[in-house]
Design a protein around this motif. Structure first.
Motif, PDB file in Angstrom:
ATOM      1  N   ARG A  54       0.833  -1.210   0.000  1.00 23.67           N
ATOM      2  CA  ARG A  54       0.000   0.000   0.000  1.00 23.67           C
ATOM      3  C   ARG A  54       0.861   1.251   0.000  1.00 23.67           C
ATOM      4  O   ARG A  54       0.558   2.231  -0.696  1.00 23.67           O
ATOM      5  CB  ARG A  54      -0.946   0.010   1.205  1.00 23.67           C
ATOM      6  N   PHE A  55       1.936   1.236   0.773  1.00 20.35           N
ATOM      7  CA  PHE A  55       2.828   2.396   0.832  1.00 20.35           C
ATOM      8  C   PHE A  55       3.429   2.677  -0.545  1.00 20.35           C
ATOM      9  O   PHE A  55       3.465   3.821  -1.003  1.00 20.35           O
ATOM     10  CB  PHE A  55       3.947   2.147   1.851  1.00 20.35           C
ATOM     11  N   THR A  56       3.879   1.616  -1.219  1.00 21.29           N
ATOM     12  CA  THR A  56       4.480   1.764  -2.544  1.00 21.29           C
ATOM     13  C   THR A  56       3.472   2.317  -3.548  1.00 21.29           C
ATOM     14  O   THR A  56       3.790   3.182  -4.375  1.00 21.29           O
ATOM     15  CB  THR A  56       5.025   0.416  -3.035  1.00 21.29           C
ATOM     16  N   LYS A  57       2.236   1.827  -3.455  1.00 18.29           N
ATOM     17  CA  LYS A  57       1.184   2.317  -4.343  1.00 18.29           C
ATOM     18  C   LYS A  57       0.873   3.794  -4.071  1.00 18.29           C
ATOM     19  O   LYS A  57       0.612   4.578  -5.001  1.00 18.29           O
ATOM     20  CB  LYS A  57      -0.086   1.482  -4.159  1.00 18.29           C
ATOM     21  N   THR A  58       0.910   4.174  -2.818  1.00 14.68           N
ATOM     22  CA  THR A  58       0.623   5.554  -2.440  1.00 14.68           C
ATOM     23  C   THR A  58       1.733   6.498  -2.897  1.00 14.68           C
ATOM     24  O   THR A  58       1.468   7.652  -3.274  1.00 14.68           O
ATOM     25  CB  THR A  58       0.443   5.654  -0.916  1.00 14.68           C
ATOM     26  N   ASP A  59       2.964   6.011  -2.894  1.00 18.29           N
ATOM     27  CA  ASP A  59       4.133   6.799  -3.307  1.00 18.29           C
ATOM     28  C   ASP A  59       4.164   6.892  -4.835  1.00 18.29           C
ATOM     29  O   ASP A  59       4.957   6.244  -5.510  1.00 18.29           O
ATOM     30  CB  ASP A  59       5.400   6.142  -2.765  1.00 18.29           C
ATOM     31  N   THR A  60       3.296   7.716  -5.383  1.00 20.23           N
ATOM     32  CA  THR A  60       3.106   7.733  -6.841  1.00 20.23           C
ATOM     33  C   THR A  60       4.317   8.249  -7.605  1.00 20.23           C
ATOM     34  O   THR A  60       4.522   7.891  -8.762  1.00 20.23           O
ATOM     35  CB  THR A  60       1.873   8.584  -7.208  1.00 20.23           C
ATOM     36  N   ASP A  61       5.129   9.099  -6.984  1.00 21.71           N
ATOM     37  CA  ASP A  61       6.303   9.593  -7.703  1.00 21.71           C
ATOM     38  C   ASP A  61       7.532   8.714  -7.475  1.00 21.71           C
ATOM     39  O   ASP A  61       8.609   8.979  -8.022  1.00 21.71           O
ATOM     40  CB  ASP A  61       6.607  11.045  -7.346  1.00 21.71           C
ATOM     41  N   GLY A  62       7.380   7.660  -6.655  1.00 21.51           N
ATOM     42  CA  GLY A  62       8.439   6.674  -6.476  1.00 21.51           C
ATOM     43  C   GLY A  62       9.702   7.188  -5.821  1.00 21.51           C
ATOM     44  O   GLY A  62      10.781   6.614  -6.018  1.00 21.51           O
ATOM     45  N   ASN A  63       9.586   8.216  -4.982  1.00 21.31           N
ATOM     46  CA  ASN A  63      10.789   8.751  -4.349  1.00 21.31           C
ATOM     47  C   ASN A  63      11.079   8.145  -2.982  1.00 21.31           C
ATOM     48  O   ASN A  63      11.988   8.590  -2.274  1.00 21.31           O
ATOM     49  CB  ASN A  63      10.695  10.279  -4.236  1.00 21.31           C
ATOM     50  N   GLY A  64      10.273   7.136  -2.583  1.00 25.08           N
ATOM     51  CA  GLY A  64      10.531   6.437  -1.329  1.00 25.08           C
ATOM     52  C   GLY A  64       9.849   7.028  -0.117  1.00 25.08           C
ATOM     53  O   GLY A  64       9.929   6.467   0.977  1.00 25.08           O
TER      54      GLY A  64
END
Length: 309
Positions: A54-64
Motif C-alpha cells: 500500500r505504501f508503494t502504491k501511495t508513493d506515486t512519484d516513487g521517491n521512497g
C-alpha cells in the motif's frame, strides 16, 4: 512466527507514541484489508507485506516517501469506493423497509402504517416501557449483536454515519429535538408526523415506493457528503501525526507506526496472528488528568471568571 522475527519487525517502531490510528478500526477491517492469502487470518509478516504494498502504491512519484497530497489522494480513492458500496447497500434496503411498513401490501404506506411502524421501533428500544428513551439506556440491538460476535463471518463494516432509529444512539440523534438526551414518545411522534408529511411529496396522504426512496436518498446523499468531508479532514490530521519529524515526507517506518498499533491491539493473545477467534480487546480508556493538570485548568477557569468581574 518466532518472537525474534516479531521483535525484528517492531523494534524500529518502539519508542513512538501514536494517538491517531490510520489503519482500520475493527478486526474484520484489519483482516480483510491485509489478508493476502484469503485464509481469514492475518500474520504479522502478511500484515507488513501488505502495508508495504500500500505504501508503494501511495508513493506515486516513487521517491521512497509519501507526501501529504499522495497520502490524501490514495485514501480518498478507497473512501470513494467504500461510500459507493455503502450507498448501494443502503438504497437496496429501502425496498425491504417499504414492504415491512406496508402491512396491507397495497403499494402505499398510509399514515397509520407509518406511525404504527414507528411505534414498534420505539417500544423495542424502550426496554422499561416508560415511554421515554434515554441516551444512557441499555441498547437491546447492540447487546444482541455482541452475543456470539466472534462467531460472525468476516465482513467489512463501513459506516456512512447515517443515524438509525433502530438503536438508542440513532434514536437520540434523530428525535431528541430539545437536546436533553432523551426522547419521549410524544417528541418522537411529532418528528414522525413531520417526516411523513415531508415524504408524501404529492400531498395525497399516502407514500408510494418512489416517494419513500427519494426522501431517503436526499438524506443519504447529504450524509455521504458530510462523511466524505469529515473523513478527508481526518486524513490530513493523520498525515500530520504520522509525519513525526514534520518534514512533509512520510517514511515507511512512520507509516507502519499506526499499523503496528492496530495489529497489536487486535492480536490480544500475543501469538502474532489476528483471527476472528481472538478475544476482543479491552475498551479504550481515556487518560485521566493528573492532579496538577486538573488544578491548572481549574485555576485558569477561575482566573477567567475573575477577569470578567
Amino acid at each position: 512466527m518466532t518472537n525474534n522475527y516479531r521483535l525484528l519487525i517492531l523494534a524500529p517502531l518502539l519508542g513512538y507514541a501514536l494517538s491517531v490510528n490510520a489503519a482500520p478500526h475493527n478486526k474484520p477491517g484489519v483482516i480483510l484489508d491485509y489478508d493476502l492469502n484469503a485464509d481469514d487470518k492475518l500474520s504479522m509478516e502478511e500484515f507488513v507485506e501488505a502495508r508495504r504494498t500500500r505504501f508503494t502504491k501511495t508513493d506515486t512519484d516513487g521517491n521512497g516517501t509519501v507526501d501529504e497530497g499522495e497520502y490524501v489522494y490514495e485514501y480518498e480513492g478507497r473512501l470513494q469506493k467504500q461510500l459507493e458500496v455503502a450507498r448501494e447497500a443502503q438504497v437496496a434496503q429501502t425496498g425491504t423497509r417499504f414492504k415491512a411498513i406496508n402491512k396491507d401490501e397495497d403499494a402505499y404506506i398510509s399514515r397509520d402504517e407509518f406511525i404504527a411502524s414507528g411505534k414498534r421501533g420505539f417500544d423495542y428500544l424502550d426496554v422499561n416501557q416508560d415511554a421515554v428513551i434515554l441516551a444512557t439506556d441499555a441498547d437491546p440491538v447492540r447487546e444482541k449483536a455482541n452475543k456470539g460476535d466472534e462467531k460472525q463471518p468476516l465482513r467489512r463494516r463501513f459506516s456512512i454515519g447515517m443515524p438509525s432509529s433502530h438503536n438508542v444512539a440513532g434514536m437520540i440523534a434523530l428525535y431528541d429535538t430539545d437536546g436533553d438526551d432523551h426522547v419521549t414518545y410524544d417528541e418522537y411522534l411529532a418528528v414522525r408526523e413531520a417526516q411523513f408529511k415531508r415524504t408524501d411529496a404529492d400531498g395525497n396522504g399516502l407514500i408510494d415506493e418512489k416517494e419513500y426512496l427519494f426522501e431517503f436518498e436526499d438524506r443519504l446523499d447529504a450524509q455521504i457528503a458530510d462523511t466524505h468531508e469529515s473523513q478527508i479532514k481526518q486524513t490530513y490530521v493523520r498525515f500530520g501525526v504520522l509525519d513525526k519529524d514534520e518534514d512533509k515526507a512520510m517514511t515507511f517506518k512512520e507509516f507502519m507506526l499506526s499499523g503496528a498499533q492496530s495489529f497489536n491491539r487486535w492480536d490480544t493473545n500475543g501469538d502474532g496472528w489476528v483471527t476472528v477467534s481472538d478475544p476482543a480487546p479491552a475498551p479504550r480508556q481515556k487518560p485521566k488528568k493528573d492532579q496538577e493538570t486538573a488544578k491548572a485548568e481549574t485555576n485558569a477557569v477561575a482566573a477567567g471568571l475573575a477577569a470578567k468581574d
